[in-house]
Design an enzyme around this catalytic site. Structure first.
Site, mmCIF file in Angstrom:
data_model
loop_
_atom_site.group_PDB
_atom_site.id
_atom_site.type_symbol
_atom_site.label_atom_id
_atom_site.label_comp_id
_atom_site.label_asym_id
_atom_site.label_seq_id
_atom_site.Cartn_x
_atom_site.Cartn_y
_atom_site.Cartn_z
ATOM 1 N N HIS A 101 52.221 41.456 50.476
ATOM 2 C CA HIS A 101 50.878 40.708 50.486
ATOM 3 C C HIS A 101 51.559 40.048 51.782
ATOM 4 O O HIS A 101 50.166 38.656 51.738
ATOM 5 C CB HIS A 101 50.674 39.573 49.741
ATOM 6 N N ASP A 128 44.264 38.090 43.138
ATOM 7 C CA ASP A 128 46.035 38.639 42.941
ATOM 8 C C ASP A 128 46.105 37.876 41.453
ATOM 9 O O ASP A 128 45.892 36.702 41.156
ATOM 10 C CB ASP A 128 47.082 37.487 43.698
ATOM 11 N N HIS A 130 49.212 36.386 41.608
ATOM 12 C CA HIS A 130 50.309 35.281 41.772
ATOM 13 C C HIS A 130 49.878 34.526 42.824
ATOM 14 O O HIS A 130 48.815 35.026 43.038
ATOM 15 C CB HIS A 130 51.236 35.519 42.939
ATOM 16 N N ASP A 132 50.811 33.048 45.485
ATOM 17 C CA ASP A 132 51.569 33.313 46.798
ATOM 18 C C ASP A 132 51.735 31.710 47.269
ATOM 19 O O ASP A 132 51.413 32.011 48.808
ATOM 20 C CB ASP A 132 51.328 33.846 48.092
ATOM 21 N N HIS A 145 56.837 38.087 50.288
ATOM 22 C CA HIS A 145 54.731 37.529 50.031
ATOM 23 C C HIS A 145 54.626 36.994 49.231
ATOM 24 O O HIS A 145 53.237 36.990 48.754
ATOM 25 C CB HIS A 145 55.063 39.518 48.990
ATOM 26 N N ASP A 231 44.977 41.954 46.006
ATOM 27 C CA ASP A 231 46.079 42.788 45.994
ATOM 28 C C ASP A 231 46.581 42.965 44.531
ATOM 29 O O ASP A 231 45.760 43.057 43.377
ATOM 30 C CB ASP A 231 47.615 41.069 45.397
ATOM 31 N N ASP A 233 47.768 43.802 42.069
ATOM 32 C CA ASP A 233 48.374 43.480 40.578
ATOM 33 C C ASP A 233 47.432 42.774 40.155
ATOM 34 O O ASP A 233 47.760 42.545 39.266
ATOM 35 C CB ASP A 233 49.586 43.220 40.916
ATOM 36 N N GLU A 276 50.021 45.400 48.347
ATOM 37 C CA GLU A 276 50.747 45.898 47.395
ATOM 38 C C GLU A 276 50.796 47.368 46.731
ATOM 39 O O GLU A 276 51.266 46.969 45.641
ATOM 40 C CB GLU A 276 50.674 45.039 46.468
#
Length: 311
Positions: A101, A128, A130, A132, A145, A231, A233, A276
């Site tokens: 990412h 995502d 997260h 970030d 990332h 992403d 995830d 990712e």
């Protein structure tokens, strides 16, 4: 409403921002999963620019000793900012095939520059686990990332290290969905940052449709465009295992497709990150195939048109 696009595939095999090797194989896995073929079947024109390489950058020092591959990450930002700006000209639709990412610091920077010149508001939908939003000093892992949103919104700590931003992304034009892993420093940034954050509890309680509908209404009111940064995830690892940052409790198959279908209906998405994907961790290509299928939904494939696939 989806119209036919000229889709520009841009491979960014970066894994300098992640702690686990394998993301550099992501672009080719997405190609093998038939991404271009699916887009062409929908009537879109596809140009594949192949895999780019990060610009060479002299060794860069920073007081945070945890930072990993800083010079390489900066090189990717420079390369992808230029590629994104060029590929987004004349209404074309760039699709960035990651890579981790960290590439979004470059891809979105280039798109933001293009939209600023067009005097068109840029919104970012960040799917995502997260946020970030670490800056270079607050990341304890040192994995880059985890910093794109902080950089793109102009948070302190990047001046003189990362490339200067031609245009920042306004925090109030960023919507995050699927968030479920936030470090304390990131939490503090989000509280004061103005970004809309829909964590998984909010999605559980309200559902993705009303949350996304509200975001799309804001974009439409401003006559803006959307960059979608997706992403792996964001998805539950039960359906998308090919990621080195798995967090249980992610989006389901139907939630993800619904988001893509609603975005397609809006006609507002003009650029895309797919990041990712780590094929080394995949199971017979199932995650790469799912990401390609979700992209097809974003680009106009209807739920009744989805083919049955043998497994």
């Amino acid at each position: 409403m989806t119209t036919f696009q000229t889709c520009i595939l841009i491979g960014a095999p970066a894994e300098t921002g992640a702690s686990q090797p394998g993301c550099l194989m992501g672009p080719d896995a997405l190609r093998t999963a038939g991404l271009a073929t699916q887009l062409q079947a929908l009537g879109h024109r596809v140009e594949d620019l192949g895999n780019l390489a990060a610009r060479s950058v002299s060794e860069t020092a920073h007081p945070n000793p945890a930072l990993s591959n800083l010079s390489s990450a900066i090189g990717w930002v420079e390369t992808l900012r230029e590629a994104a700006y060029t590929a987004s000209a004349e209404g074309r639709f760039p699709i960035f095939l990651g890579g981790d990412h960290s590439i979004s610091a470059g891809s979105i920077a280039g798109i933001a520059q293009r939209r600023a010149e067009e005097e068109r508001p840029l919104f970012v939908l960040w799917l995502d686990a997260h946020p970030d939003i670490h800056d270079l000093s607050t990341t304890a892992s040192g994995n880059l990332h985890g910093v794109p949103i902080a950089y793109l919104t102009g948070r302190p700590g990047f001046d003189g290290i990362y490339p200067r931003l031609p245009a920042k992304v306004a925090p109030e034009r960023i919507c995050m969905m699927g968030i479920r892993s936030v470090d304390p420093a990131e939490h503090d940034h989000l509280i004061v940052g103005g970004i809309t954050v829909h964590d998984m509890r909010r999605i559980d309680e309200d559902g993705v449709a009303p949350l996304l509908r509200a975001f799309l209404a804001e974009v439409a009111a401003a006559d803006g465009t959307i960059h979608l940064s997706f992403d792996v995830d964001f998805l539950d690892p039960e359906i998308a295992p090919a990621v080195g940052t798995t967090v249980p409790g992610g989006a389901t198959f139907r939630e993800a497709h619904l988001i893509m279908e609603m975005l397609a209906d809006s006609g507002r998405v003009r650029s895309l990150d797919l990041v990712e994907l780590n094929p080394f961790l995949d199971e017979r290509g199932r995650t790469a195939t799912l990401m390609a299928d979700l992209t097809a939904s974003l680009m106009g494939r209807k739920v009744m048109d989805r083919p049955t696939k043998p497994y």
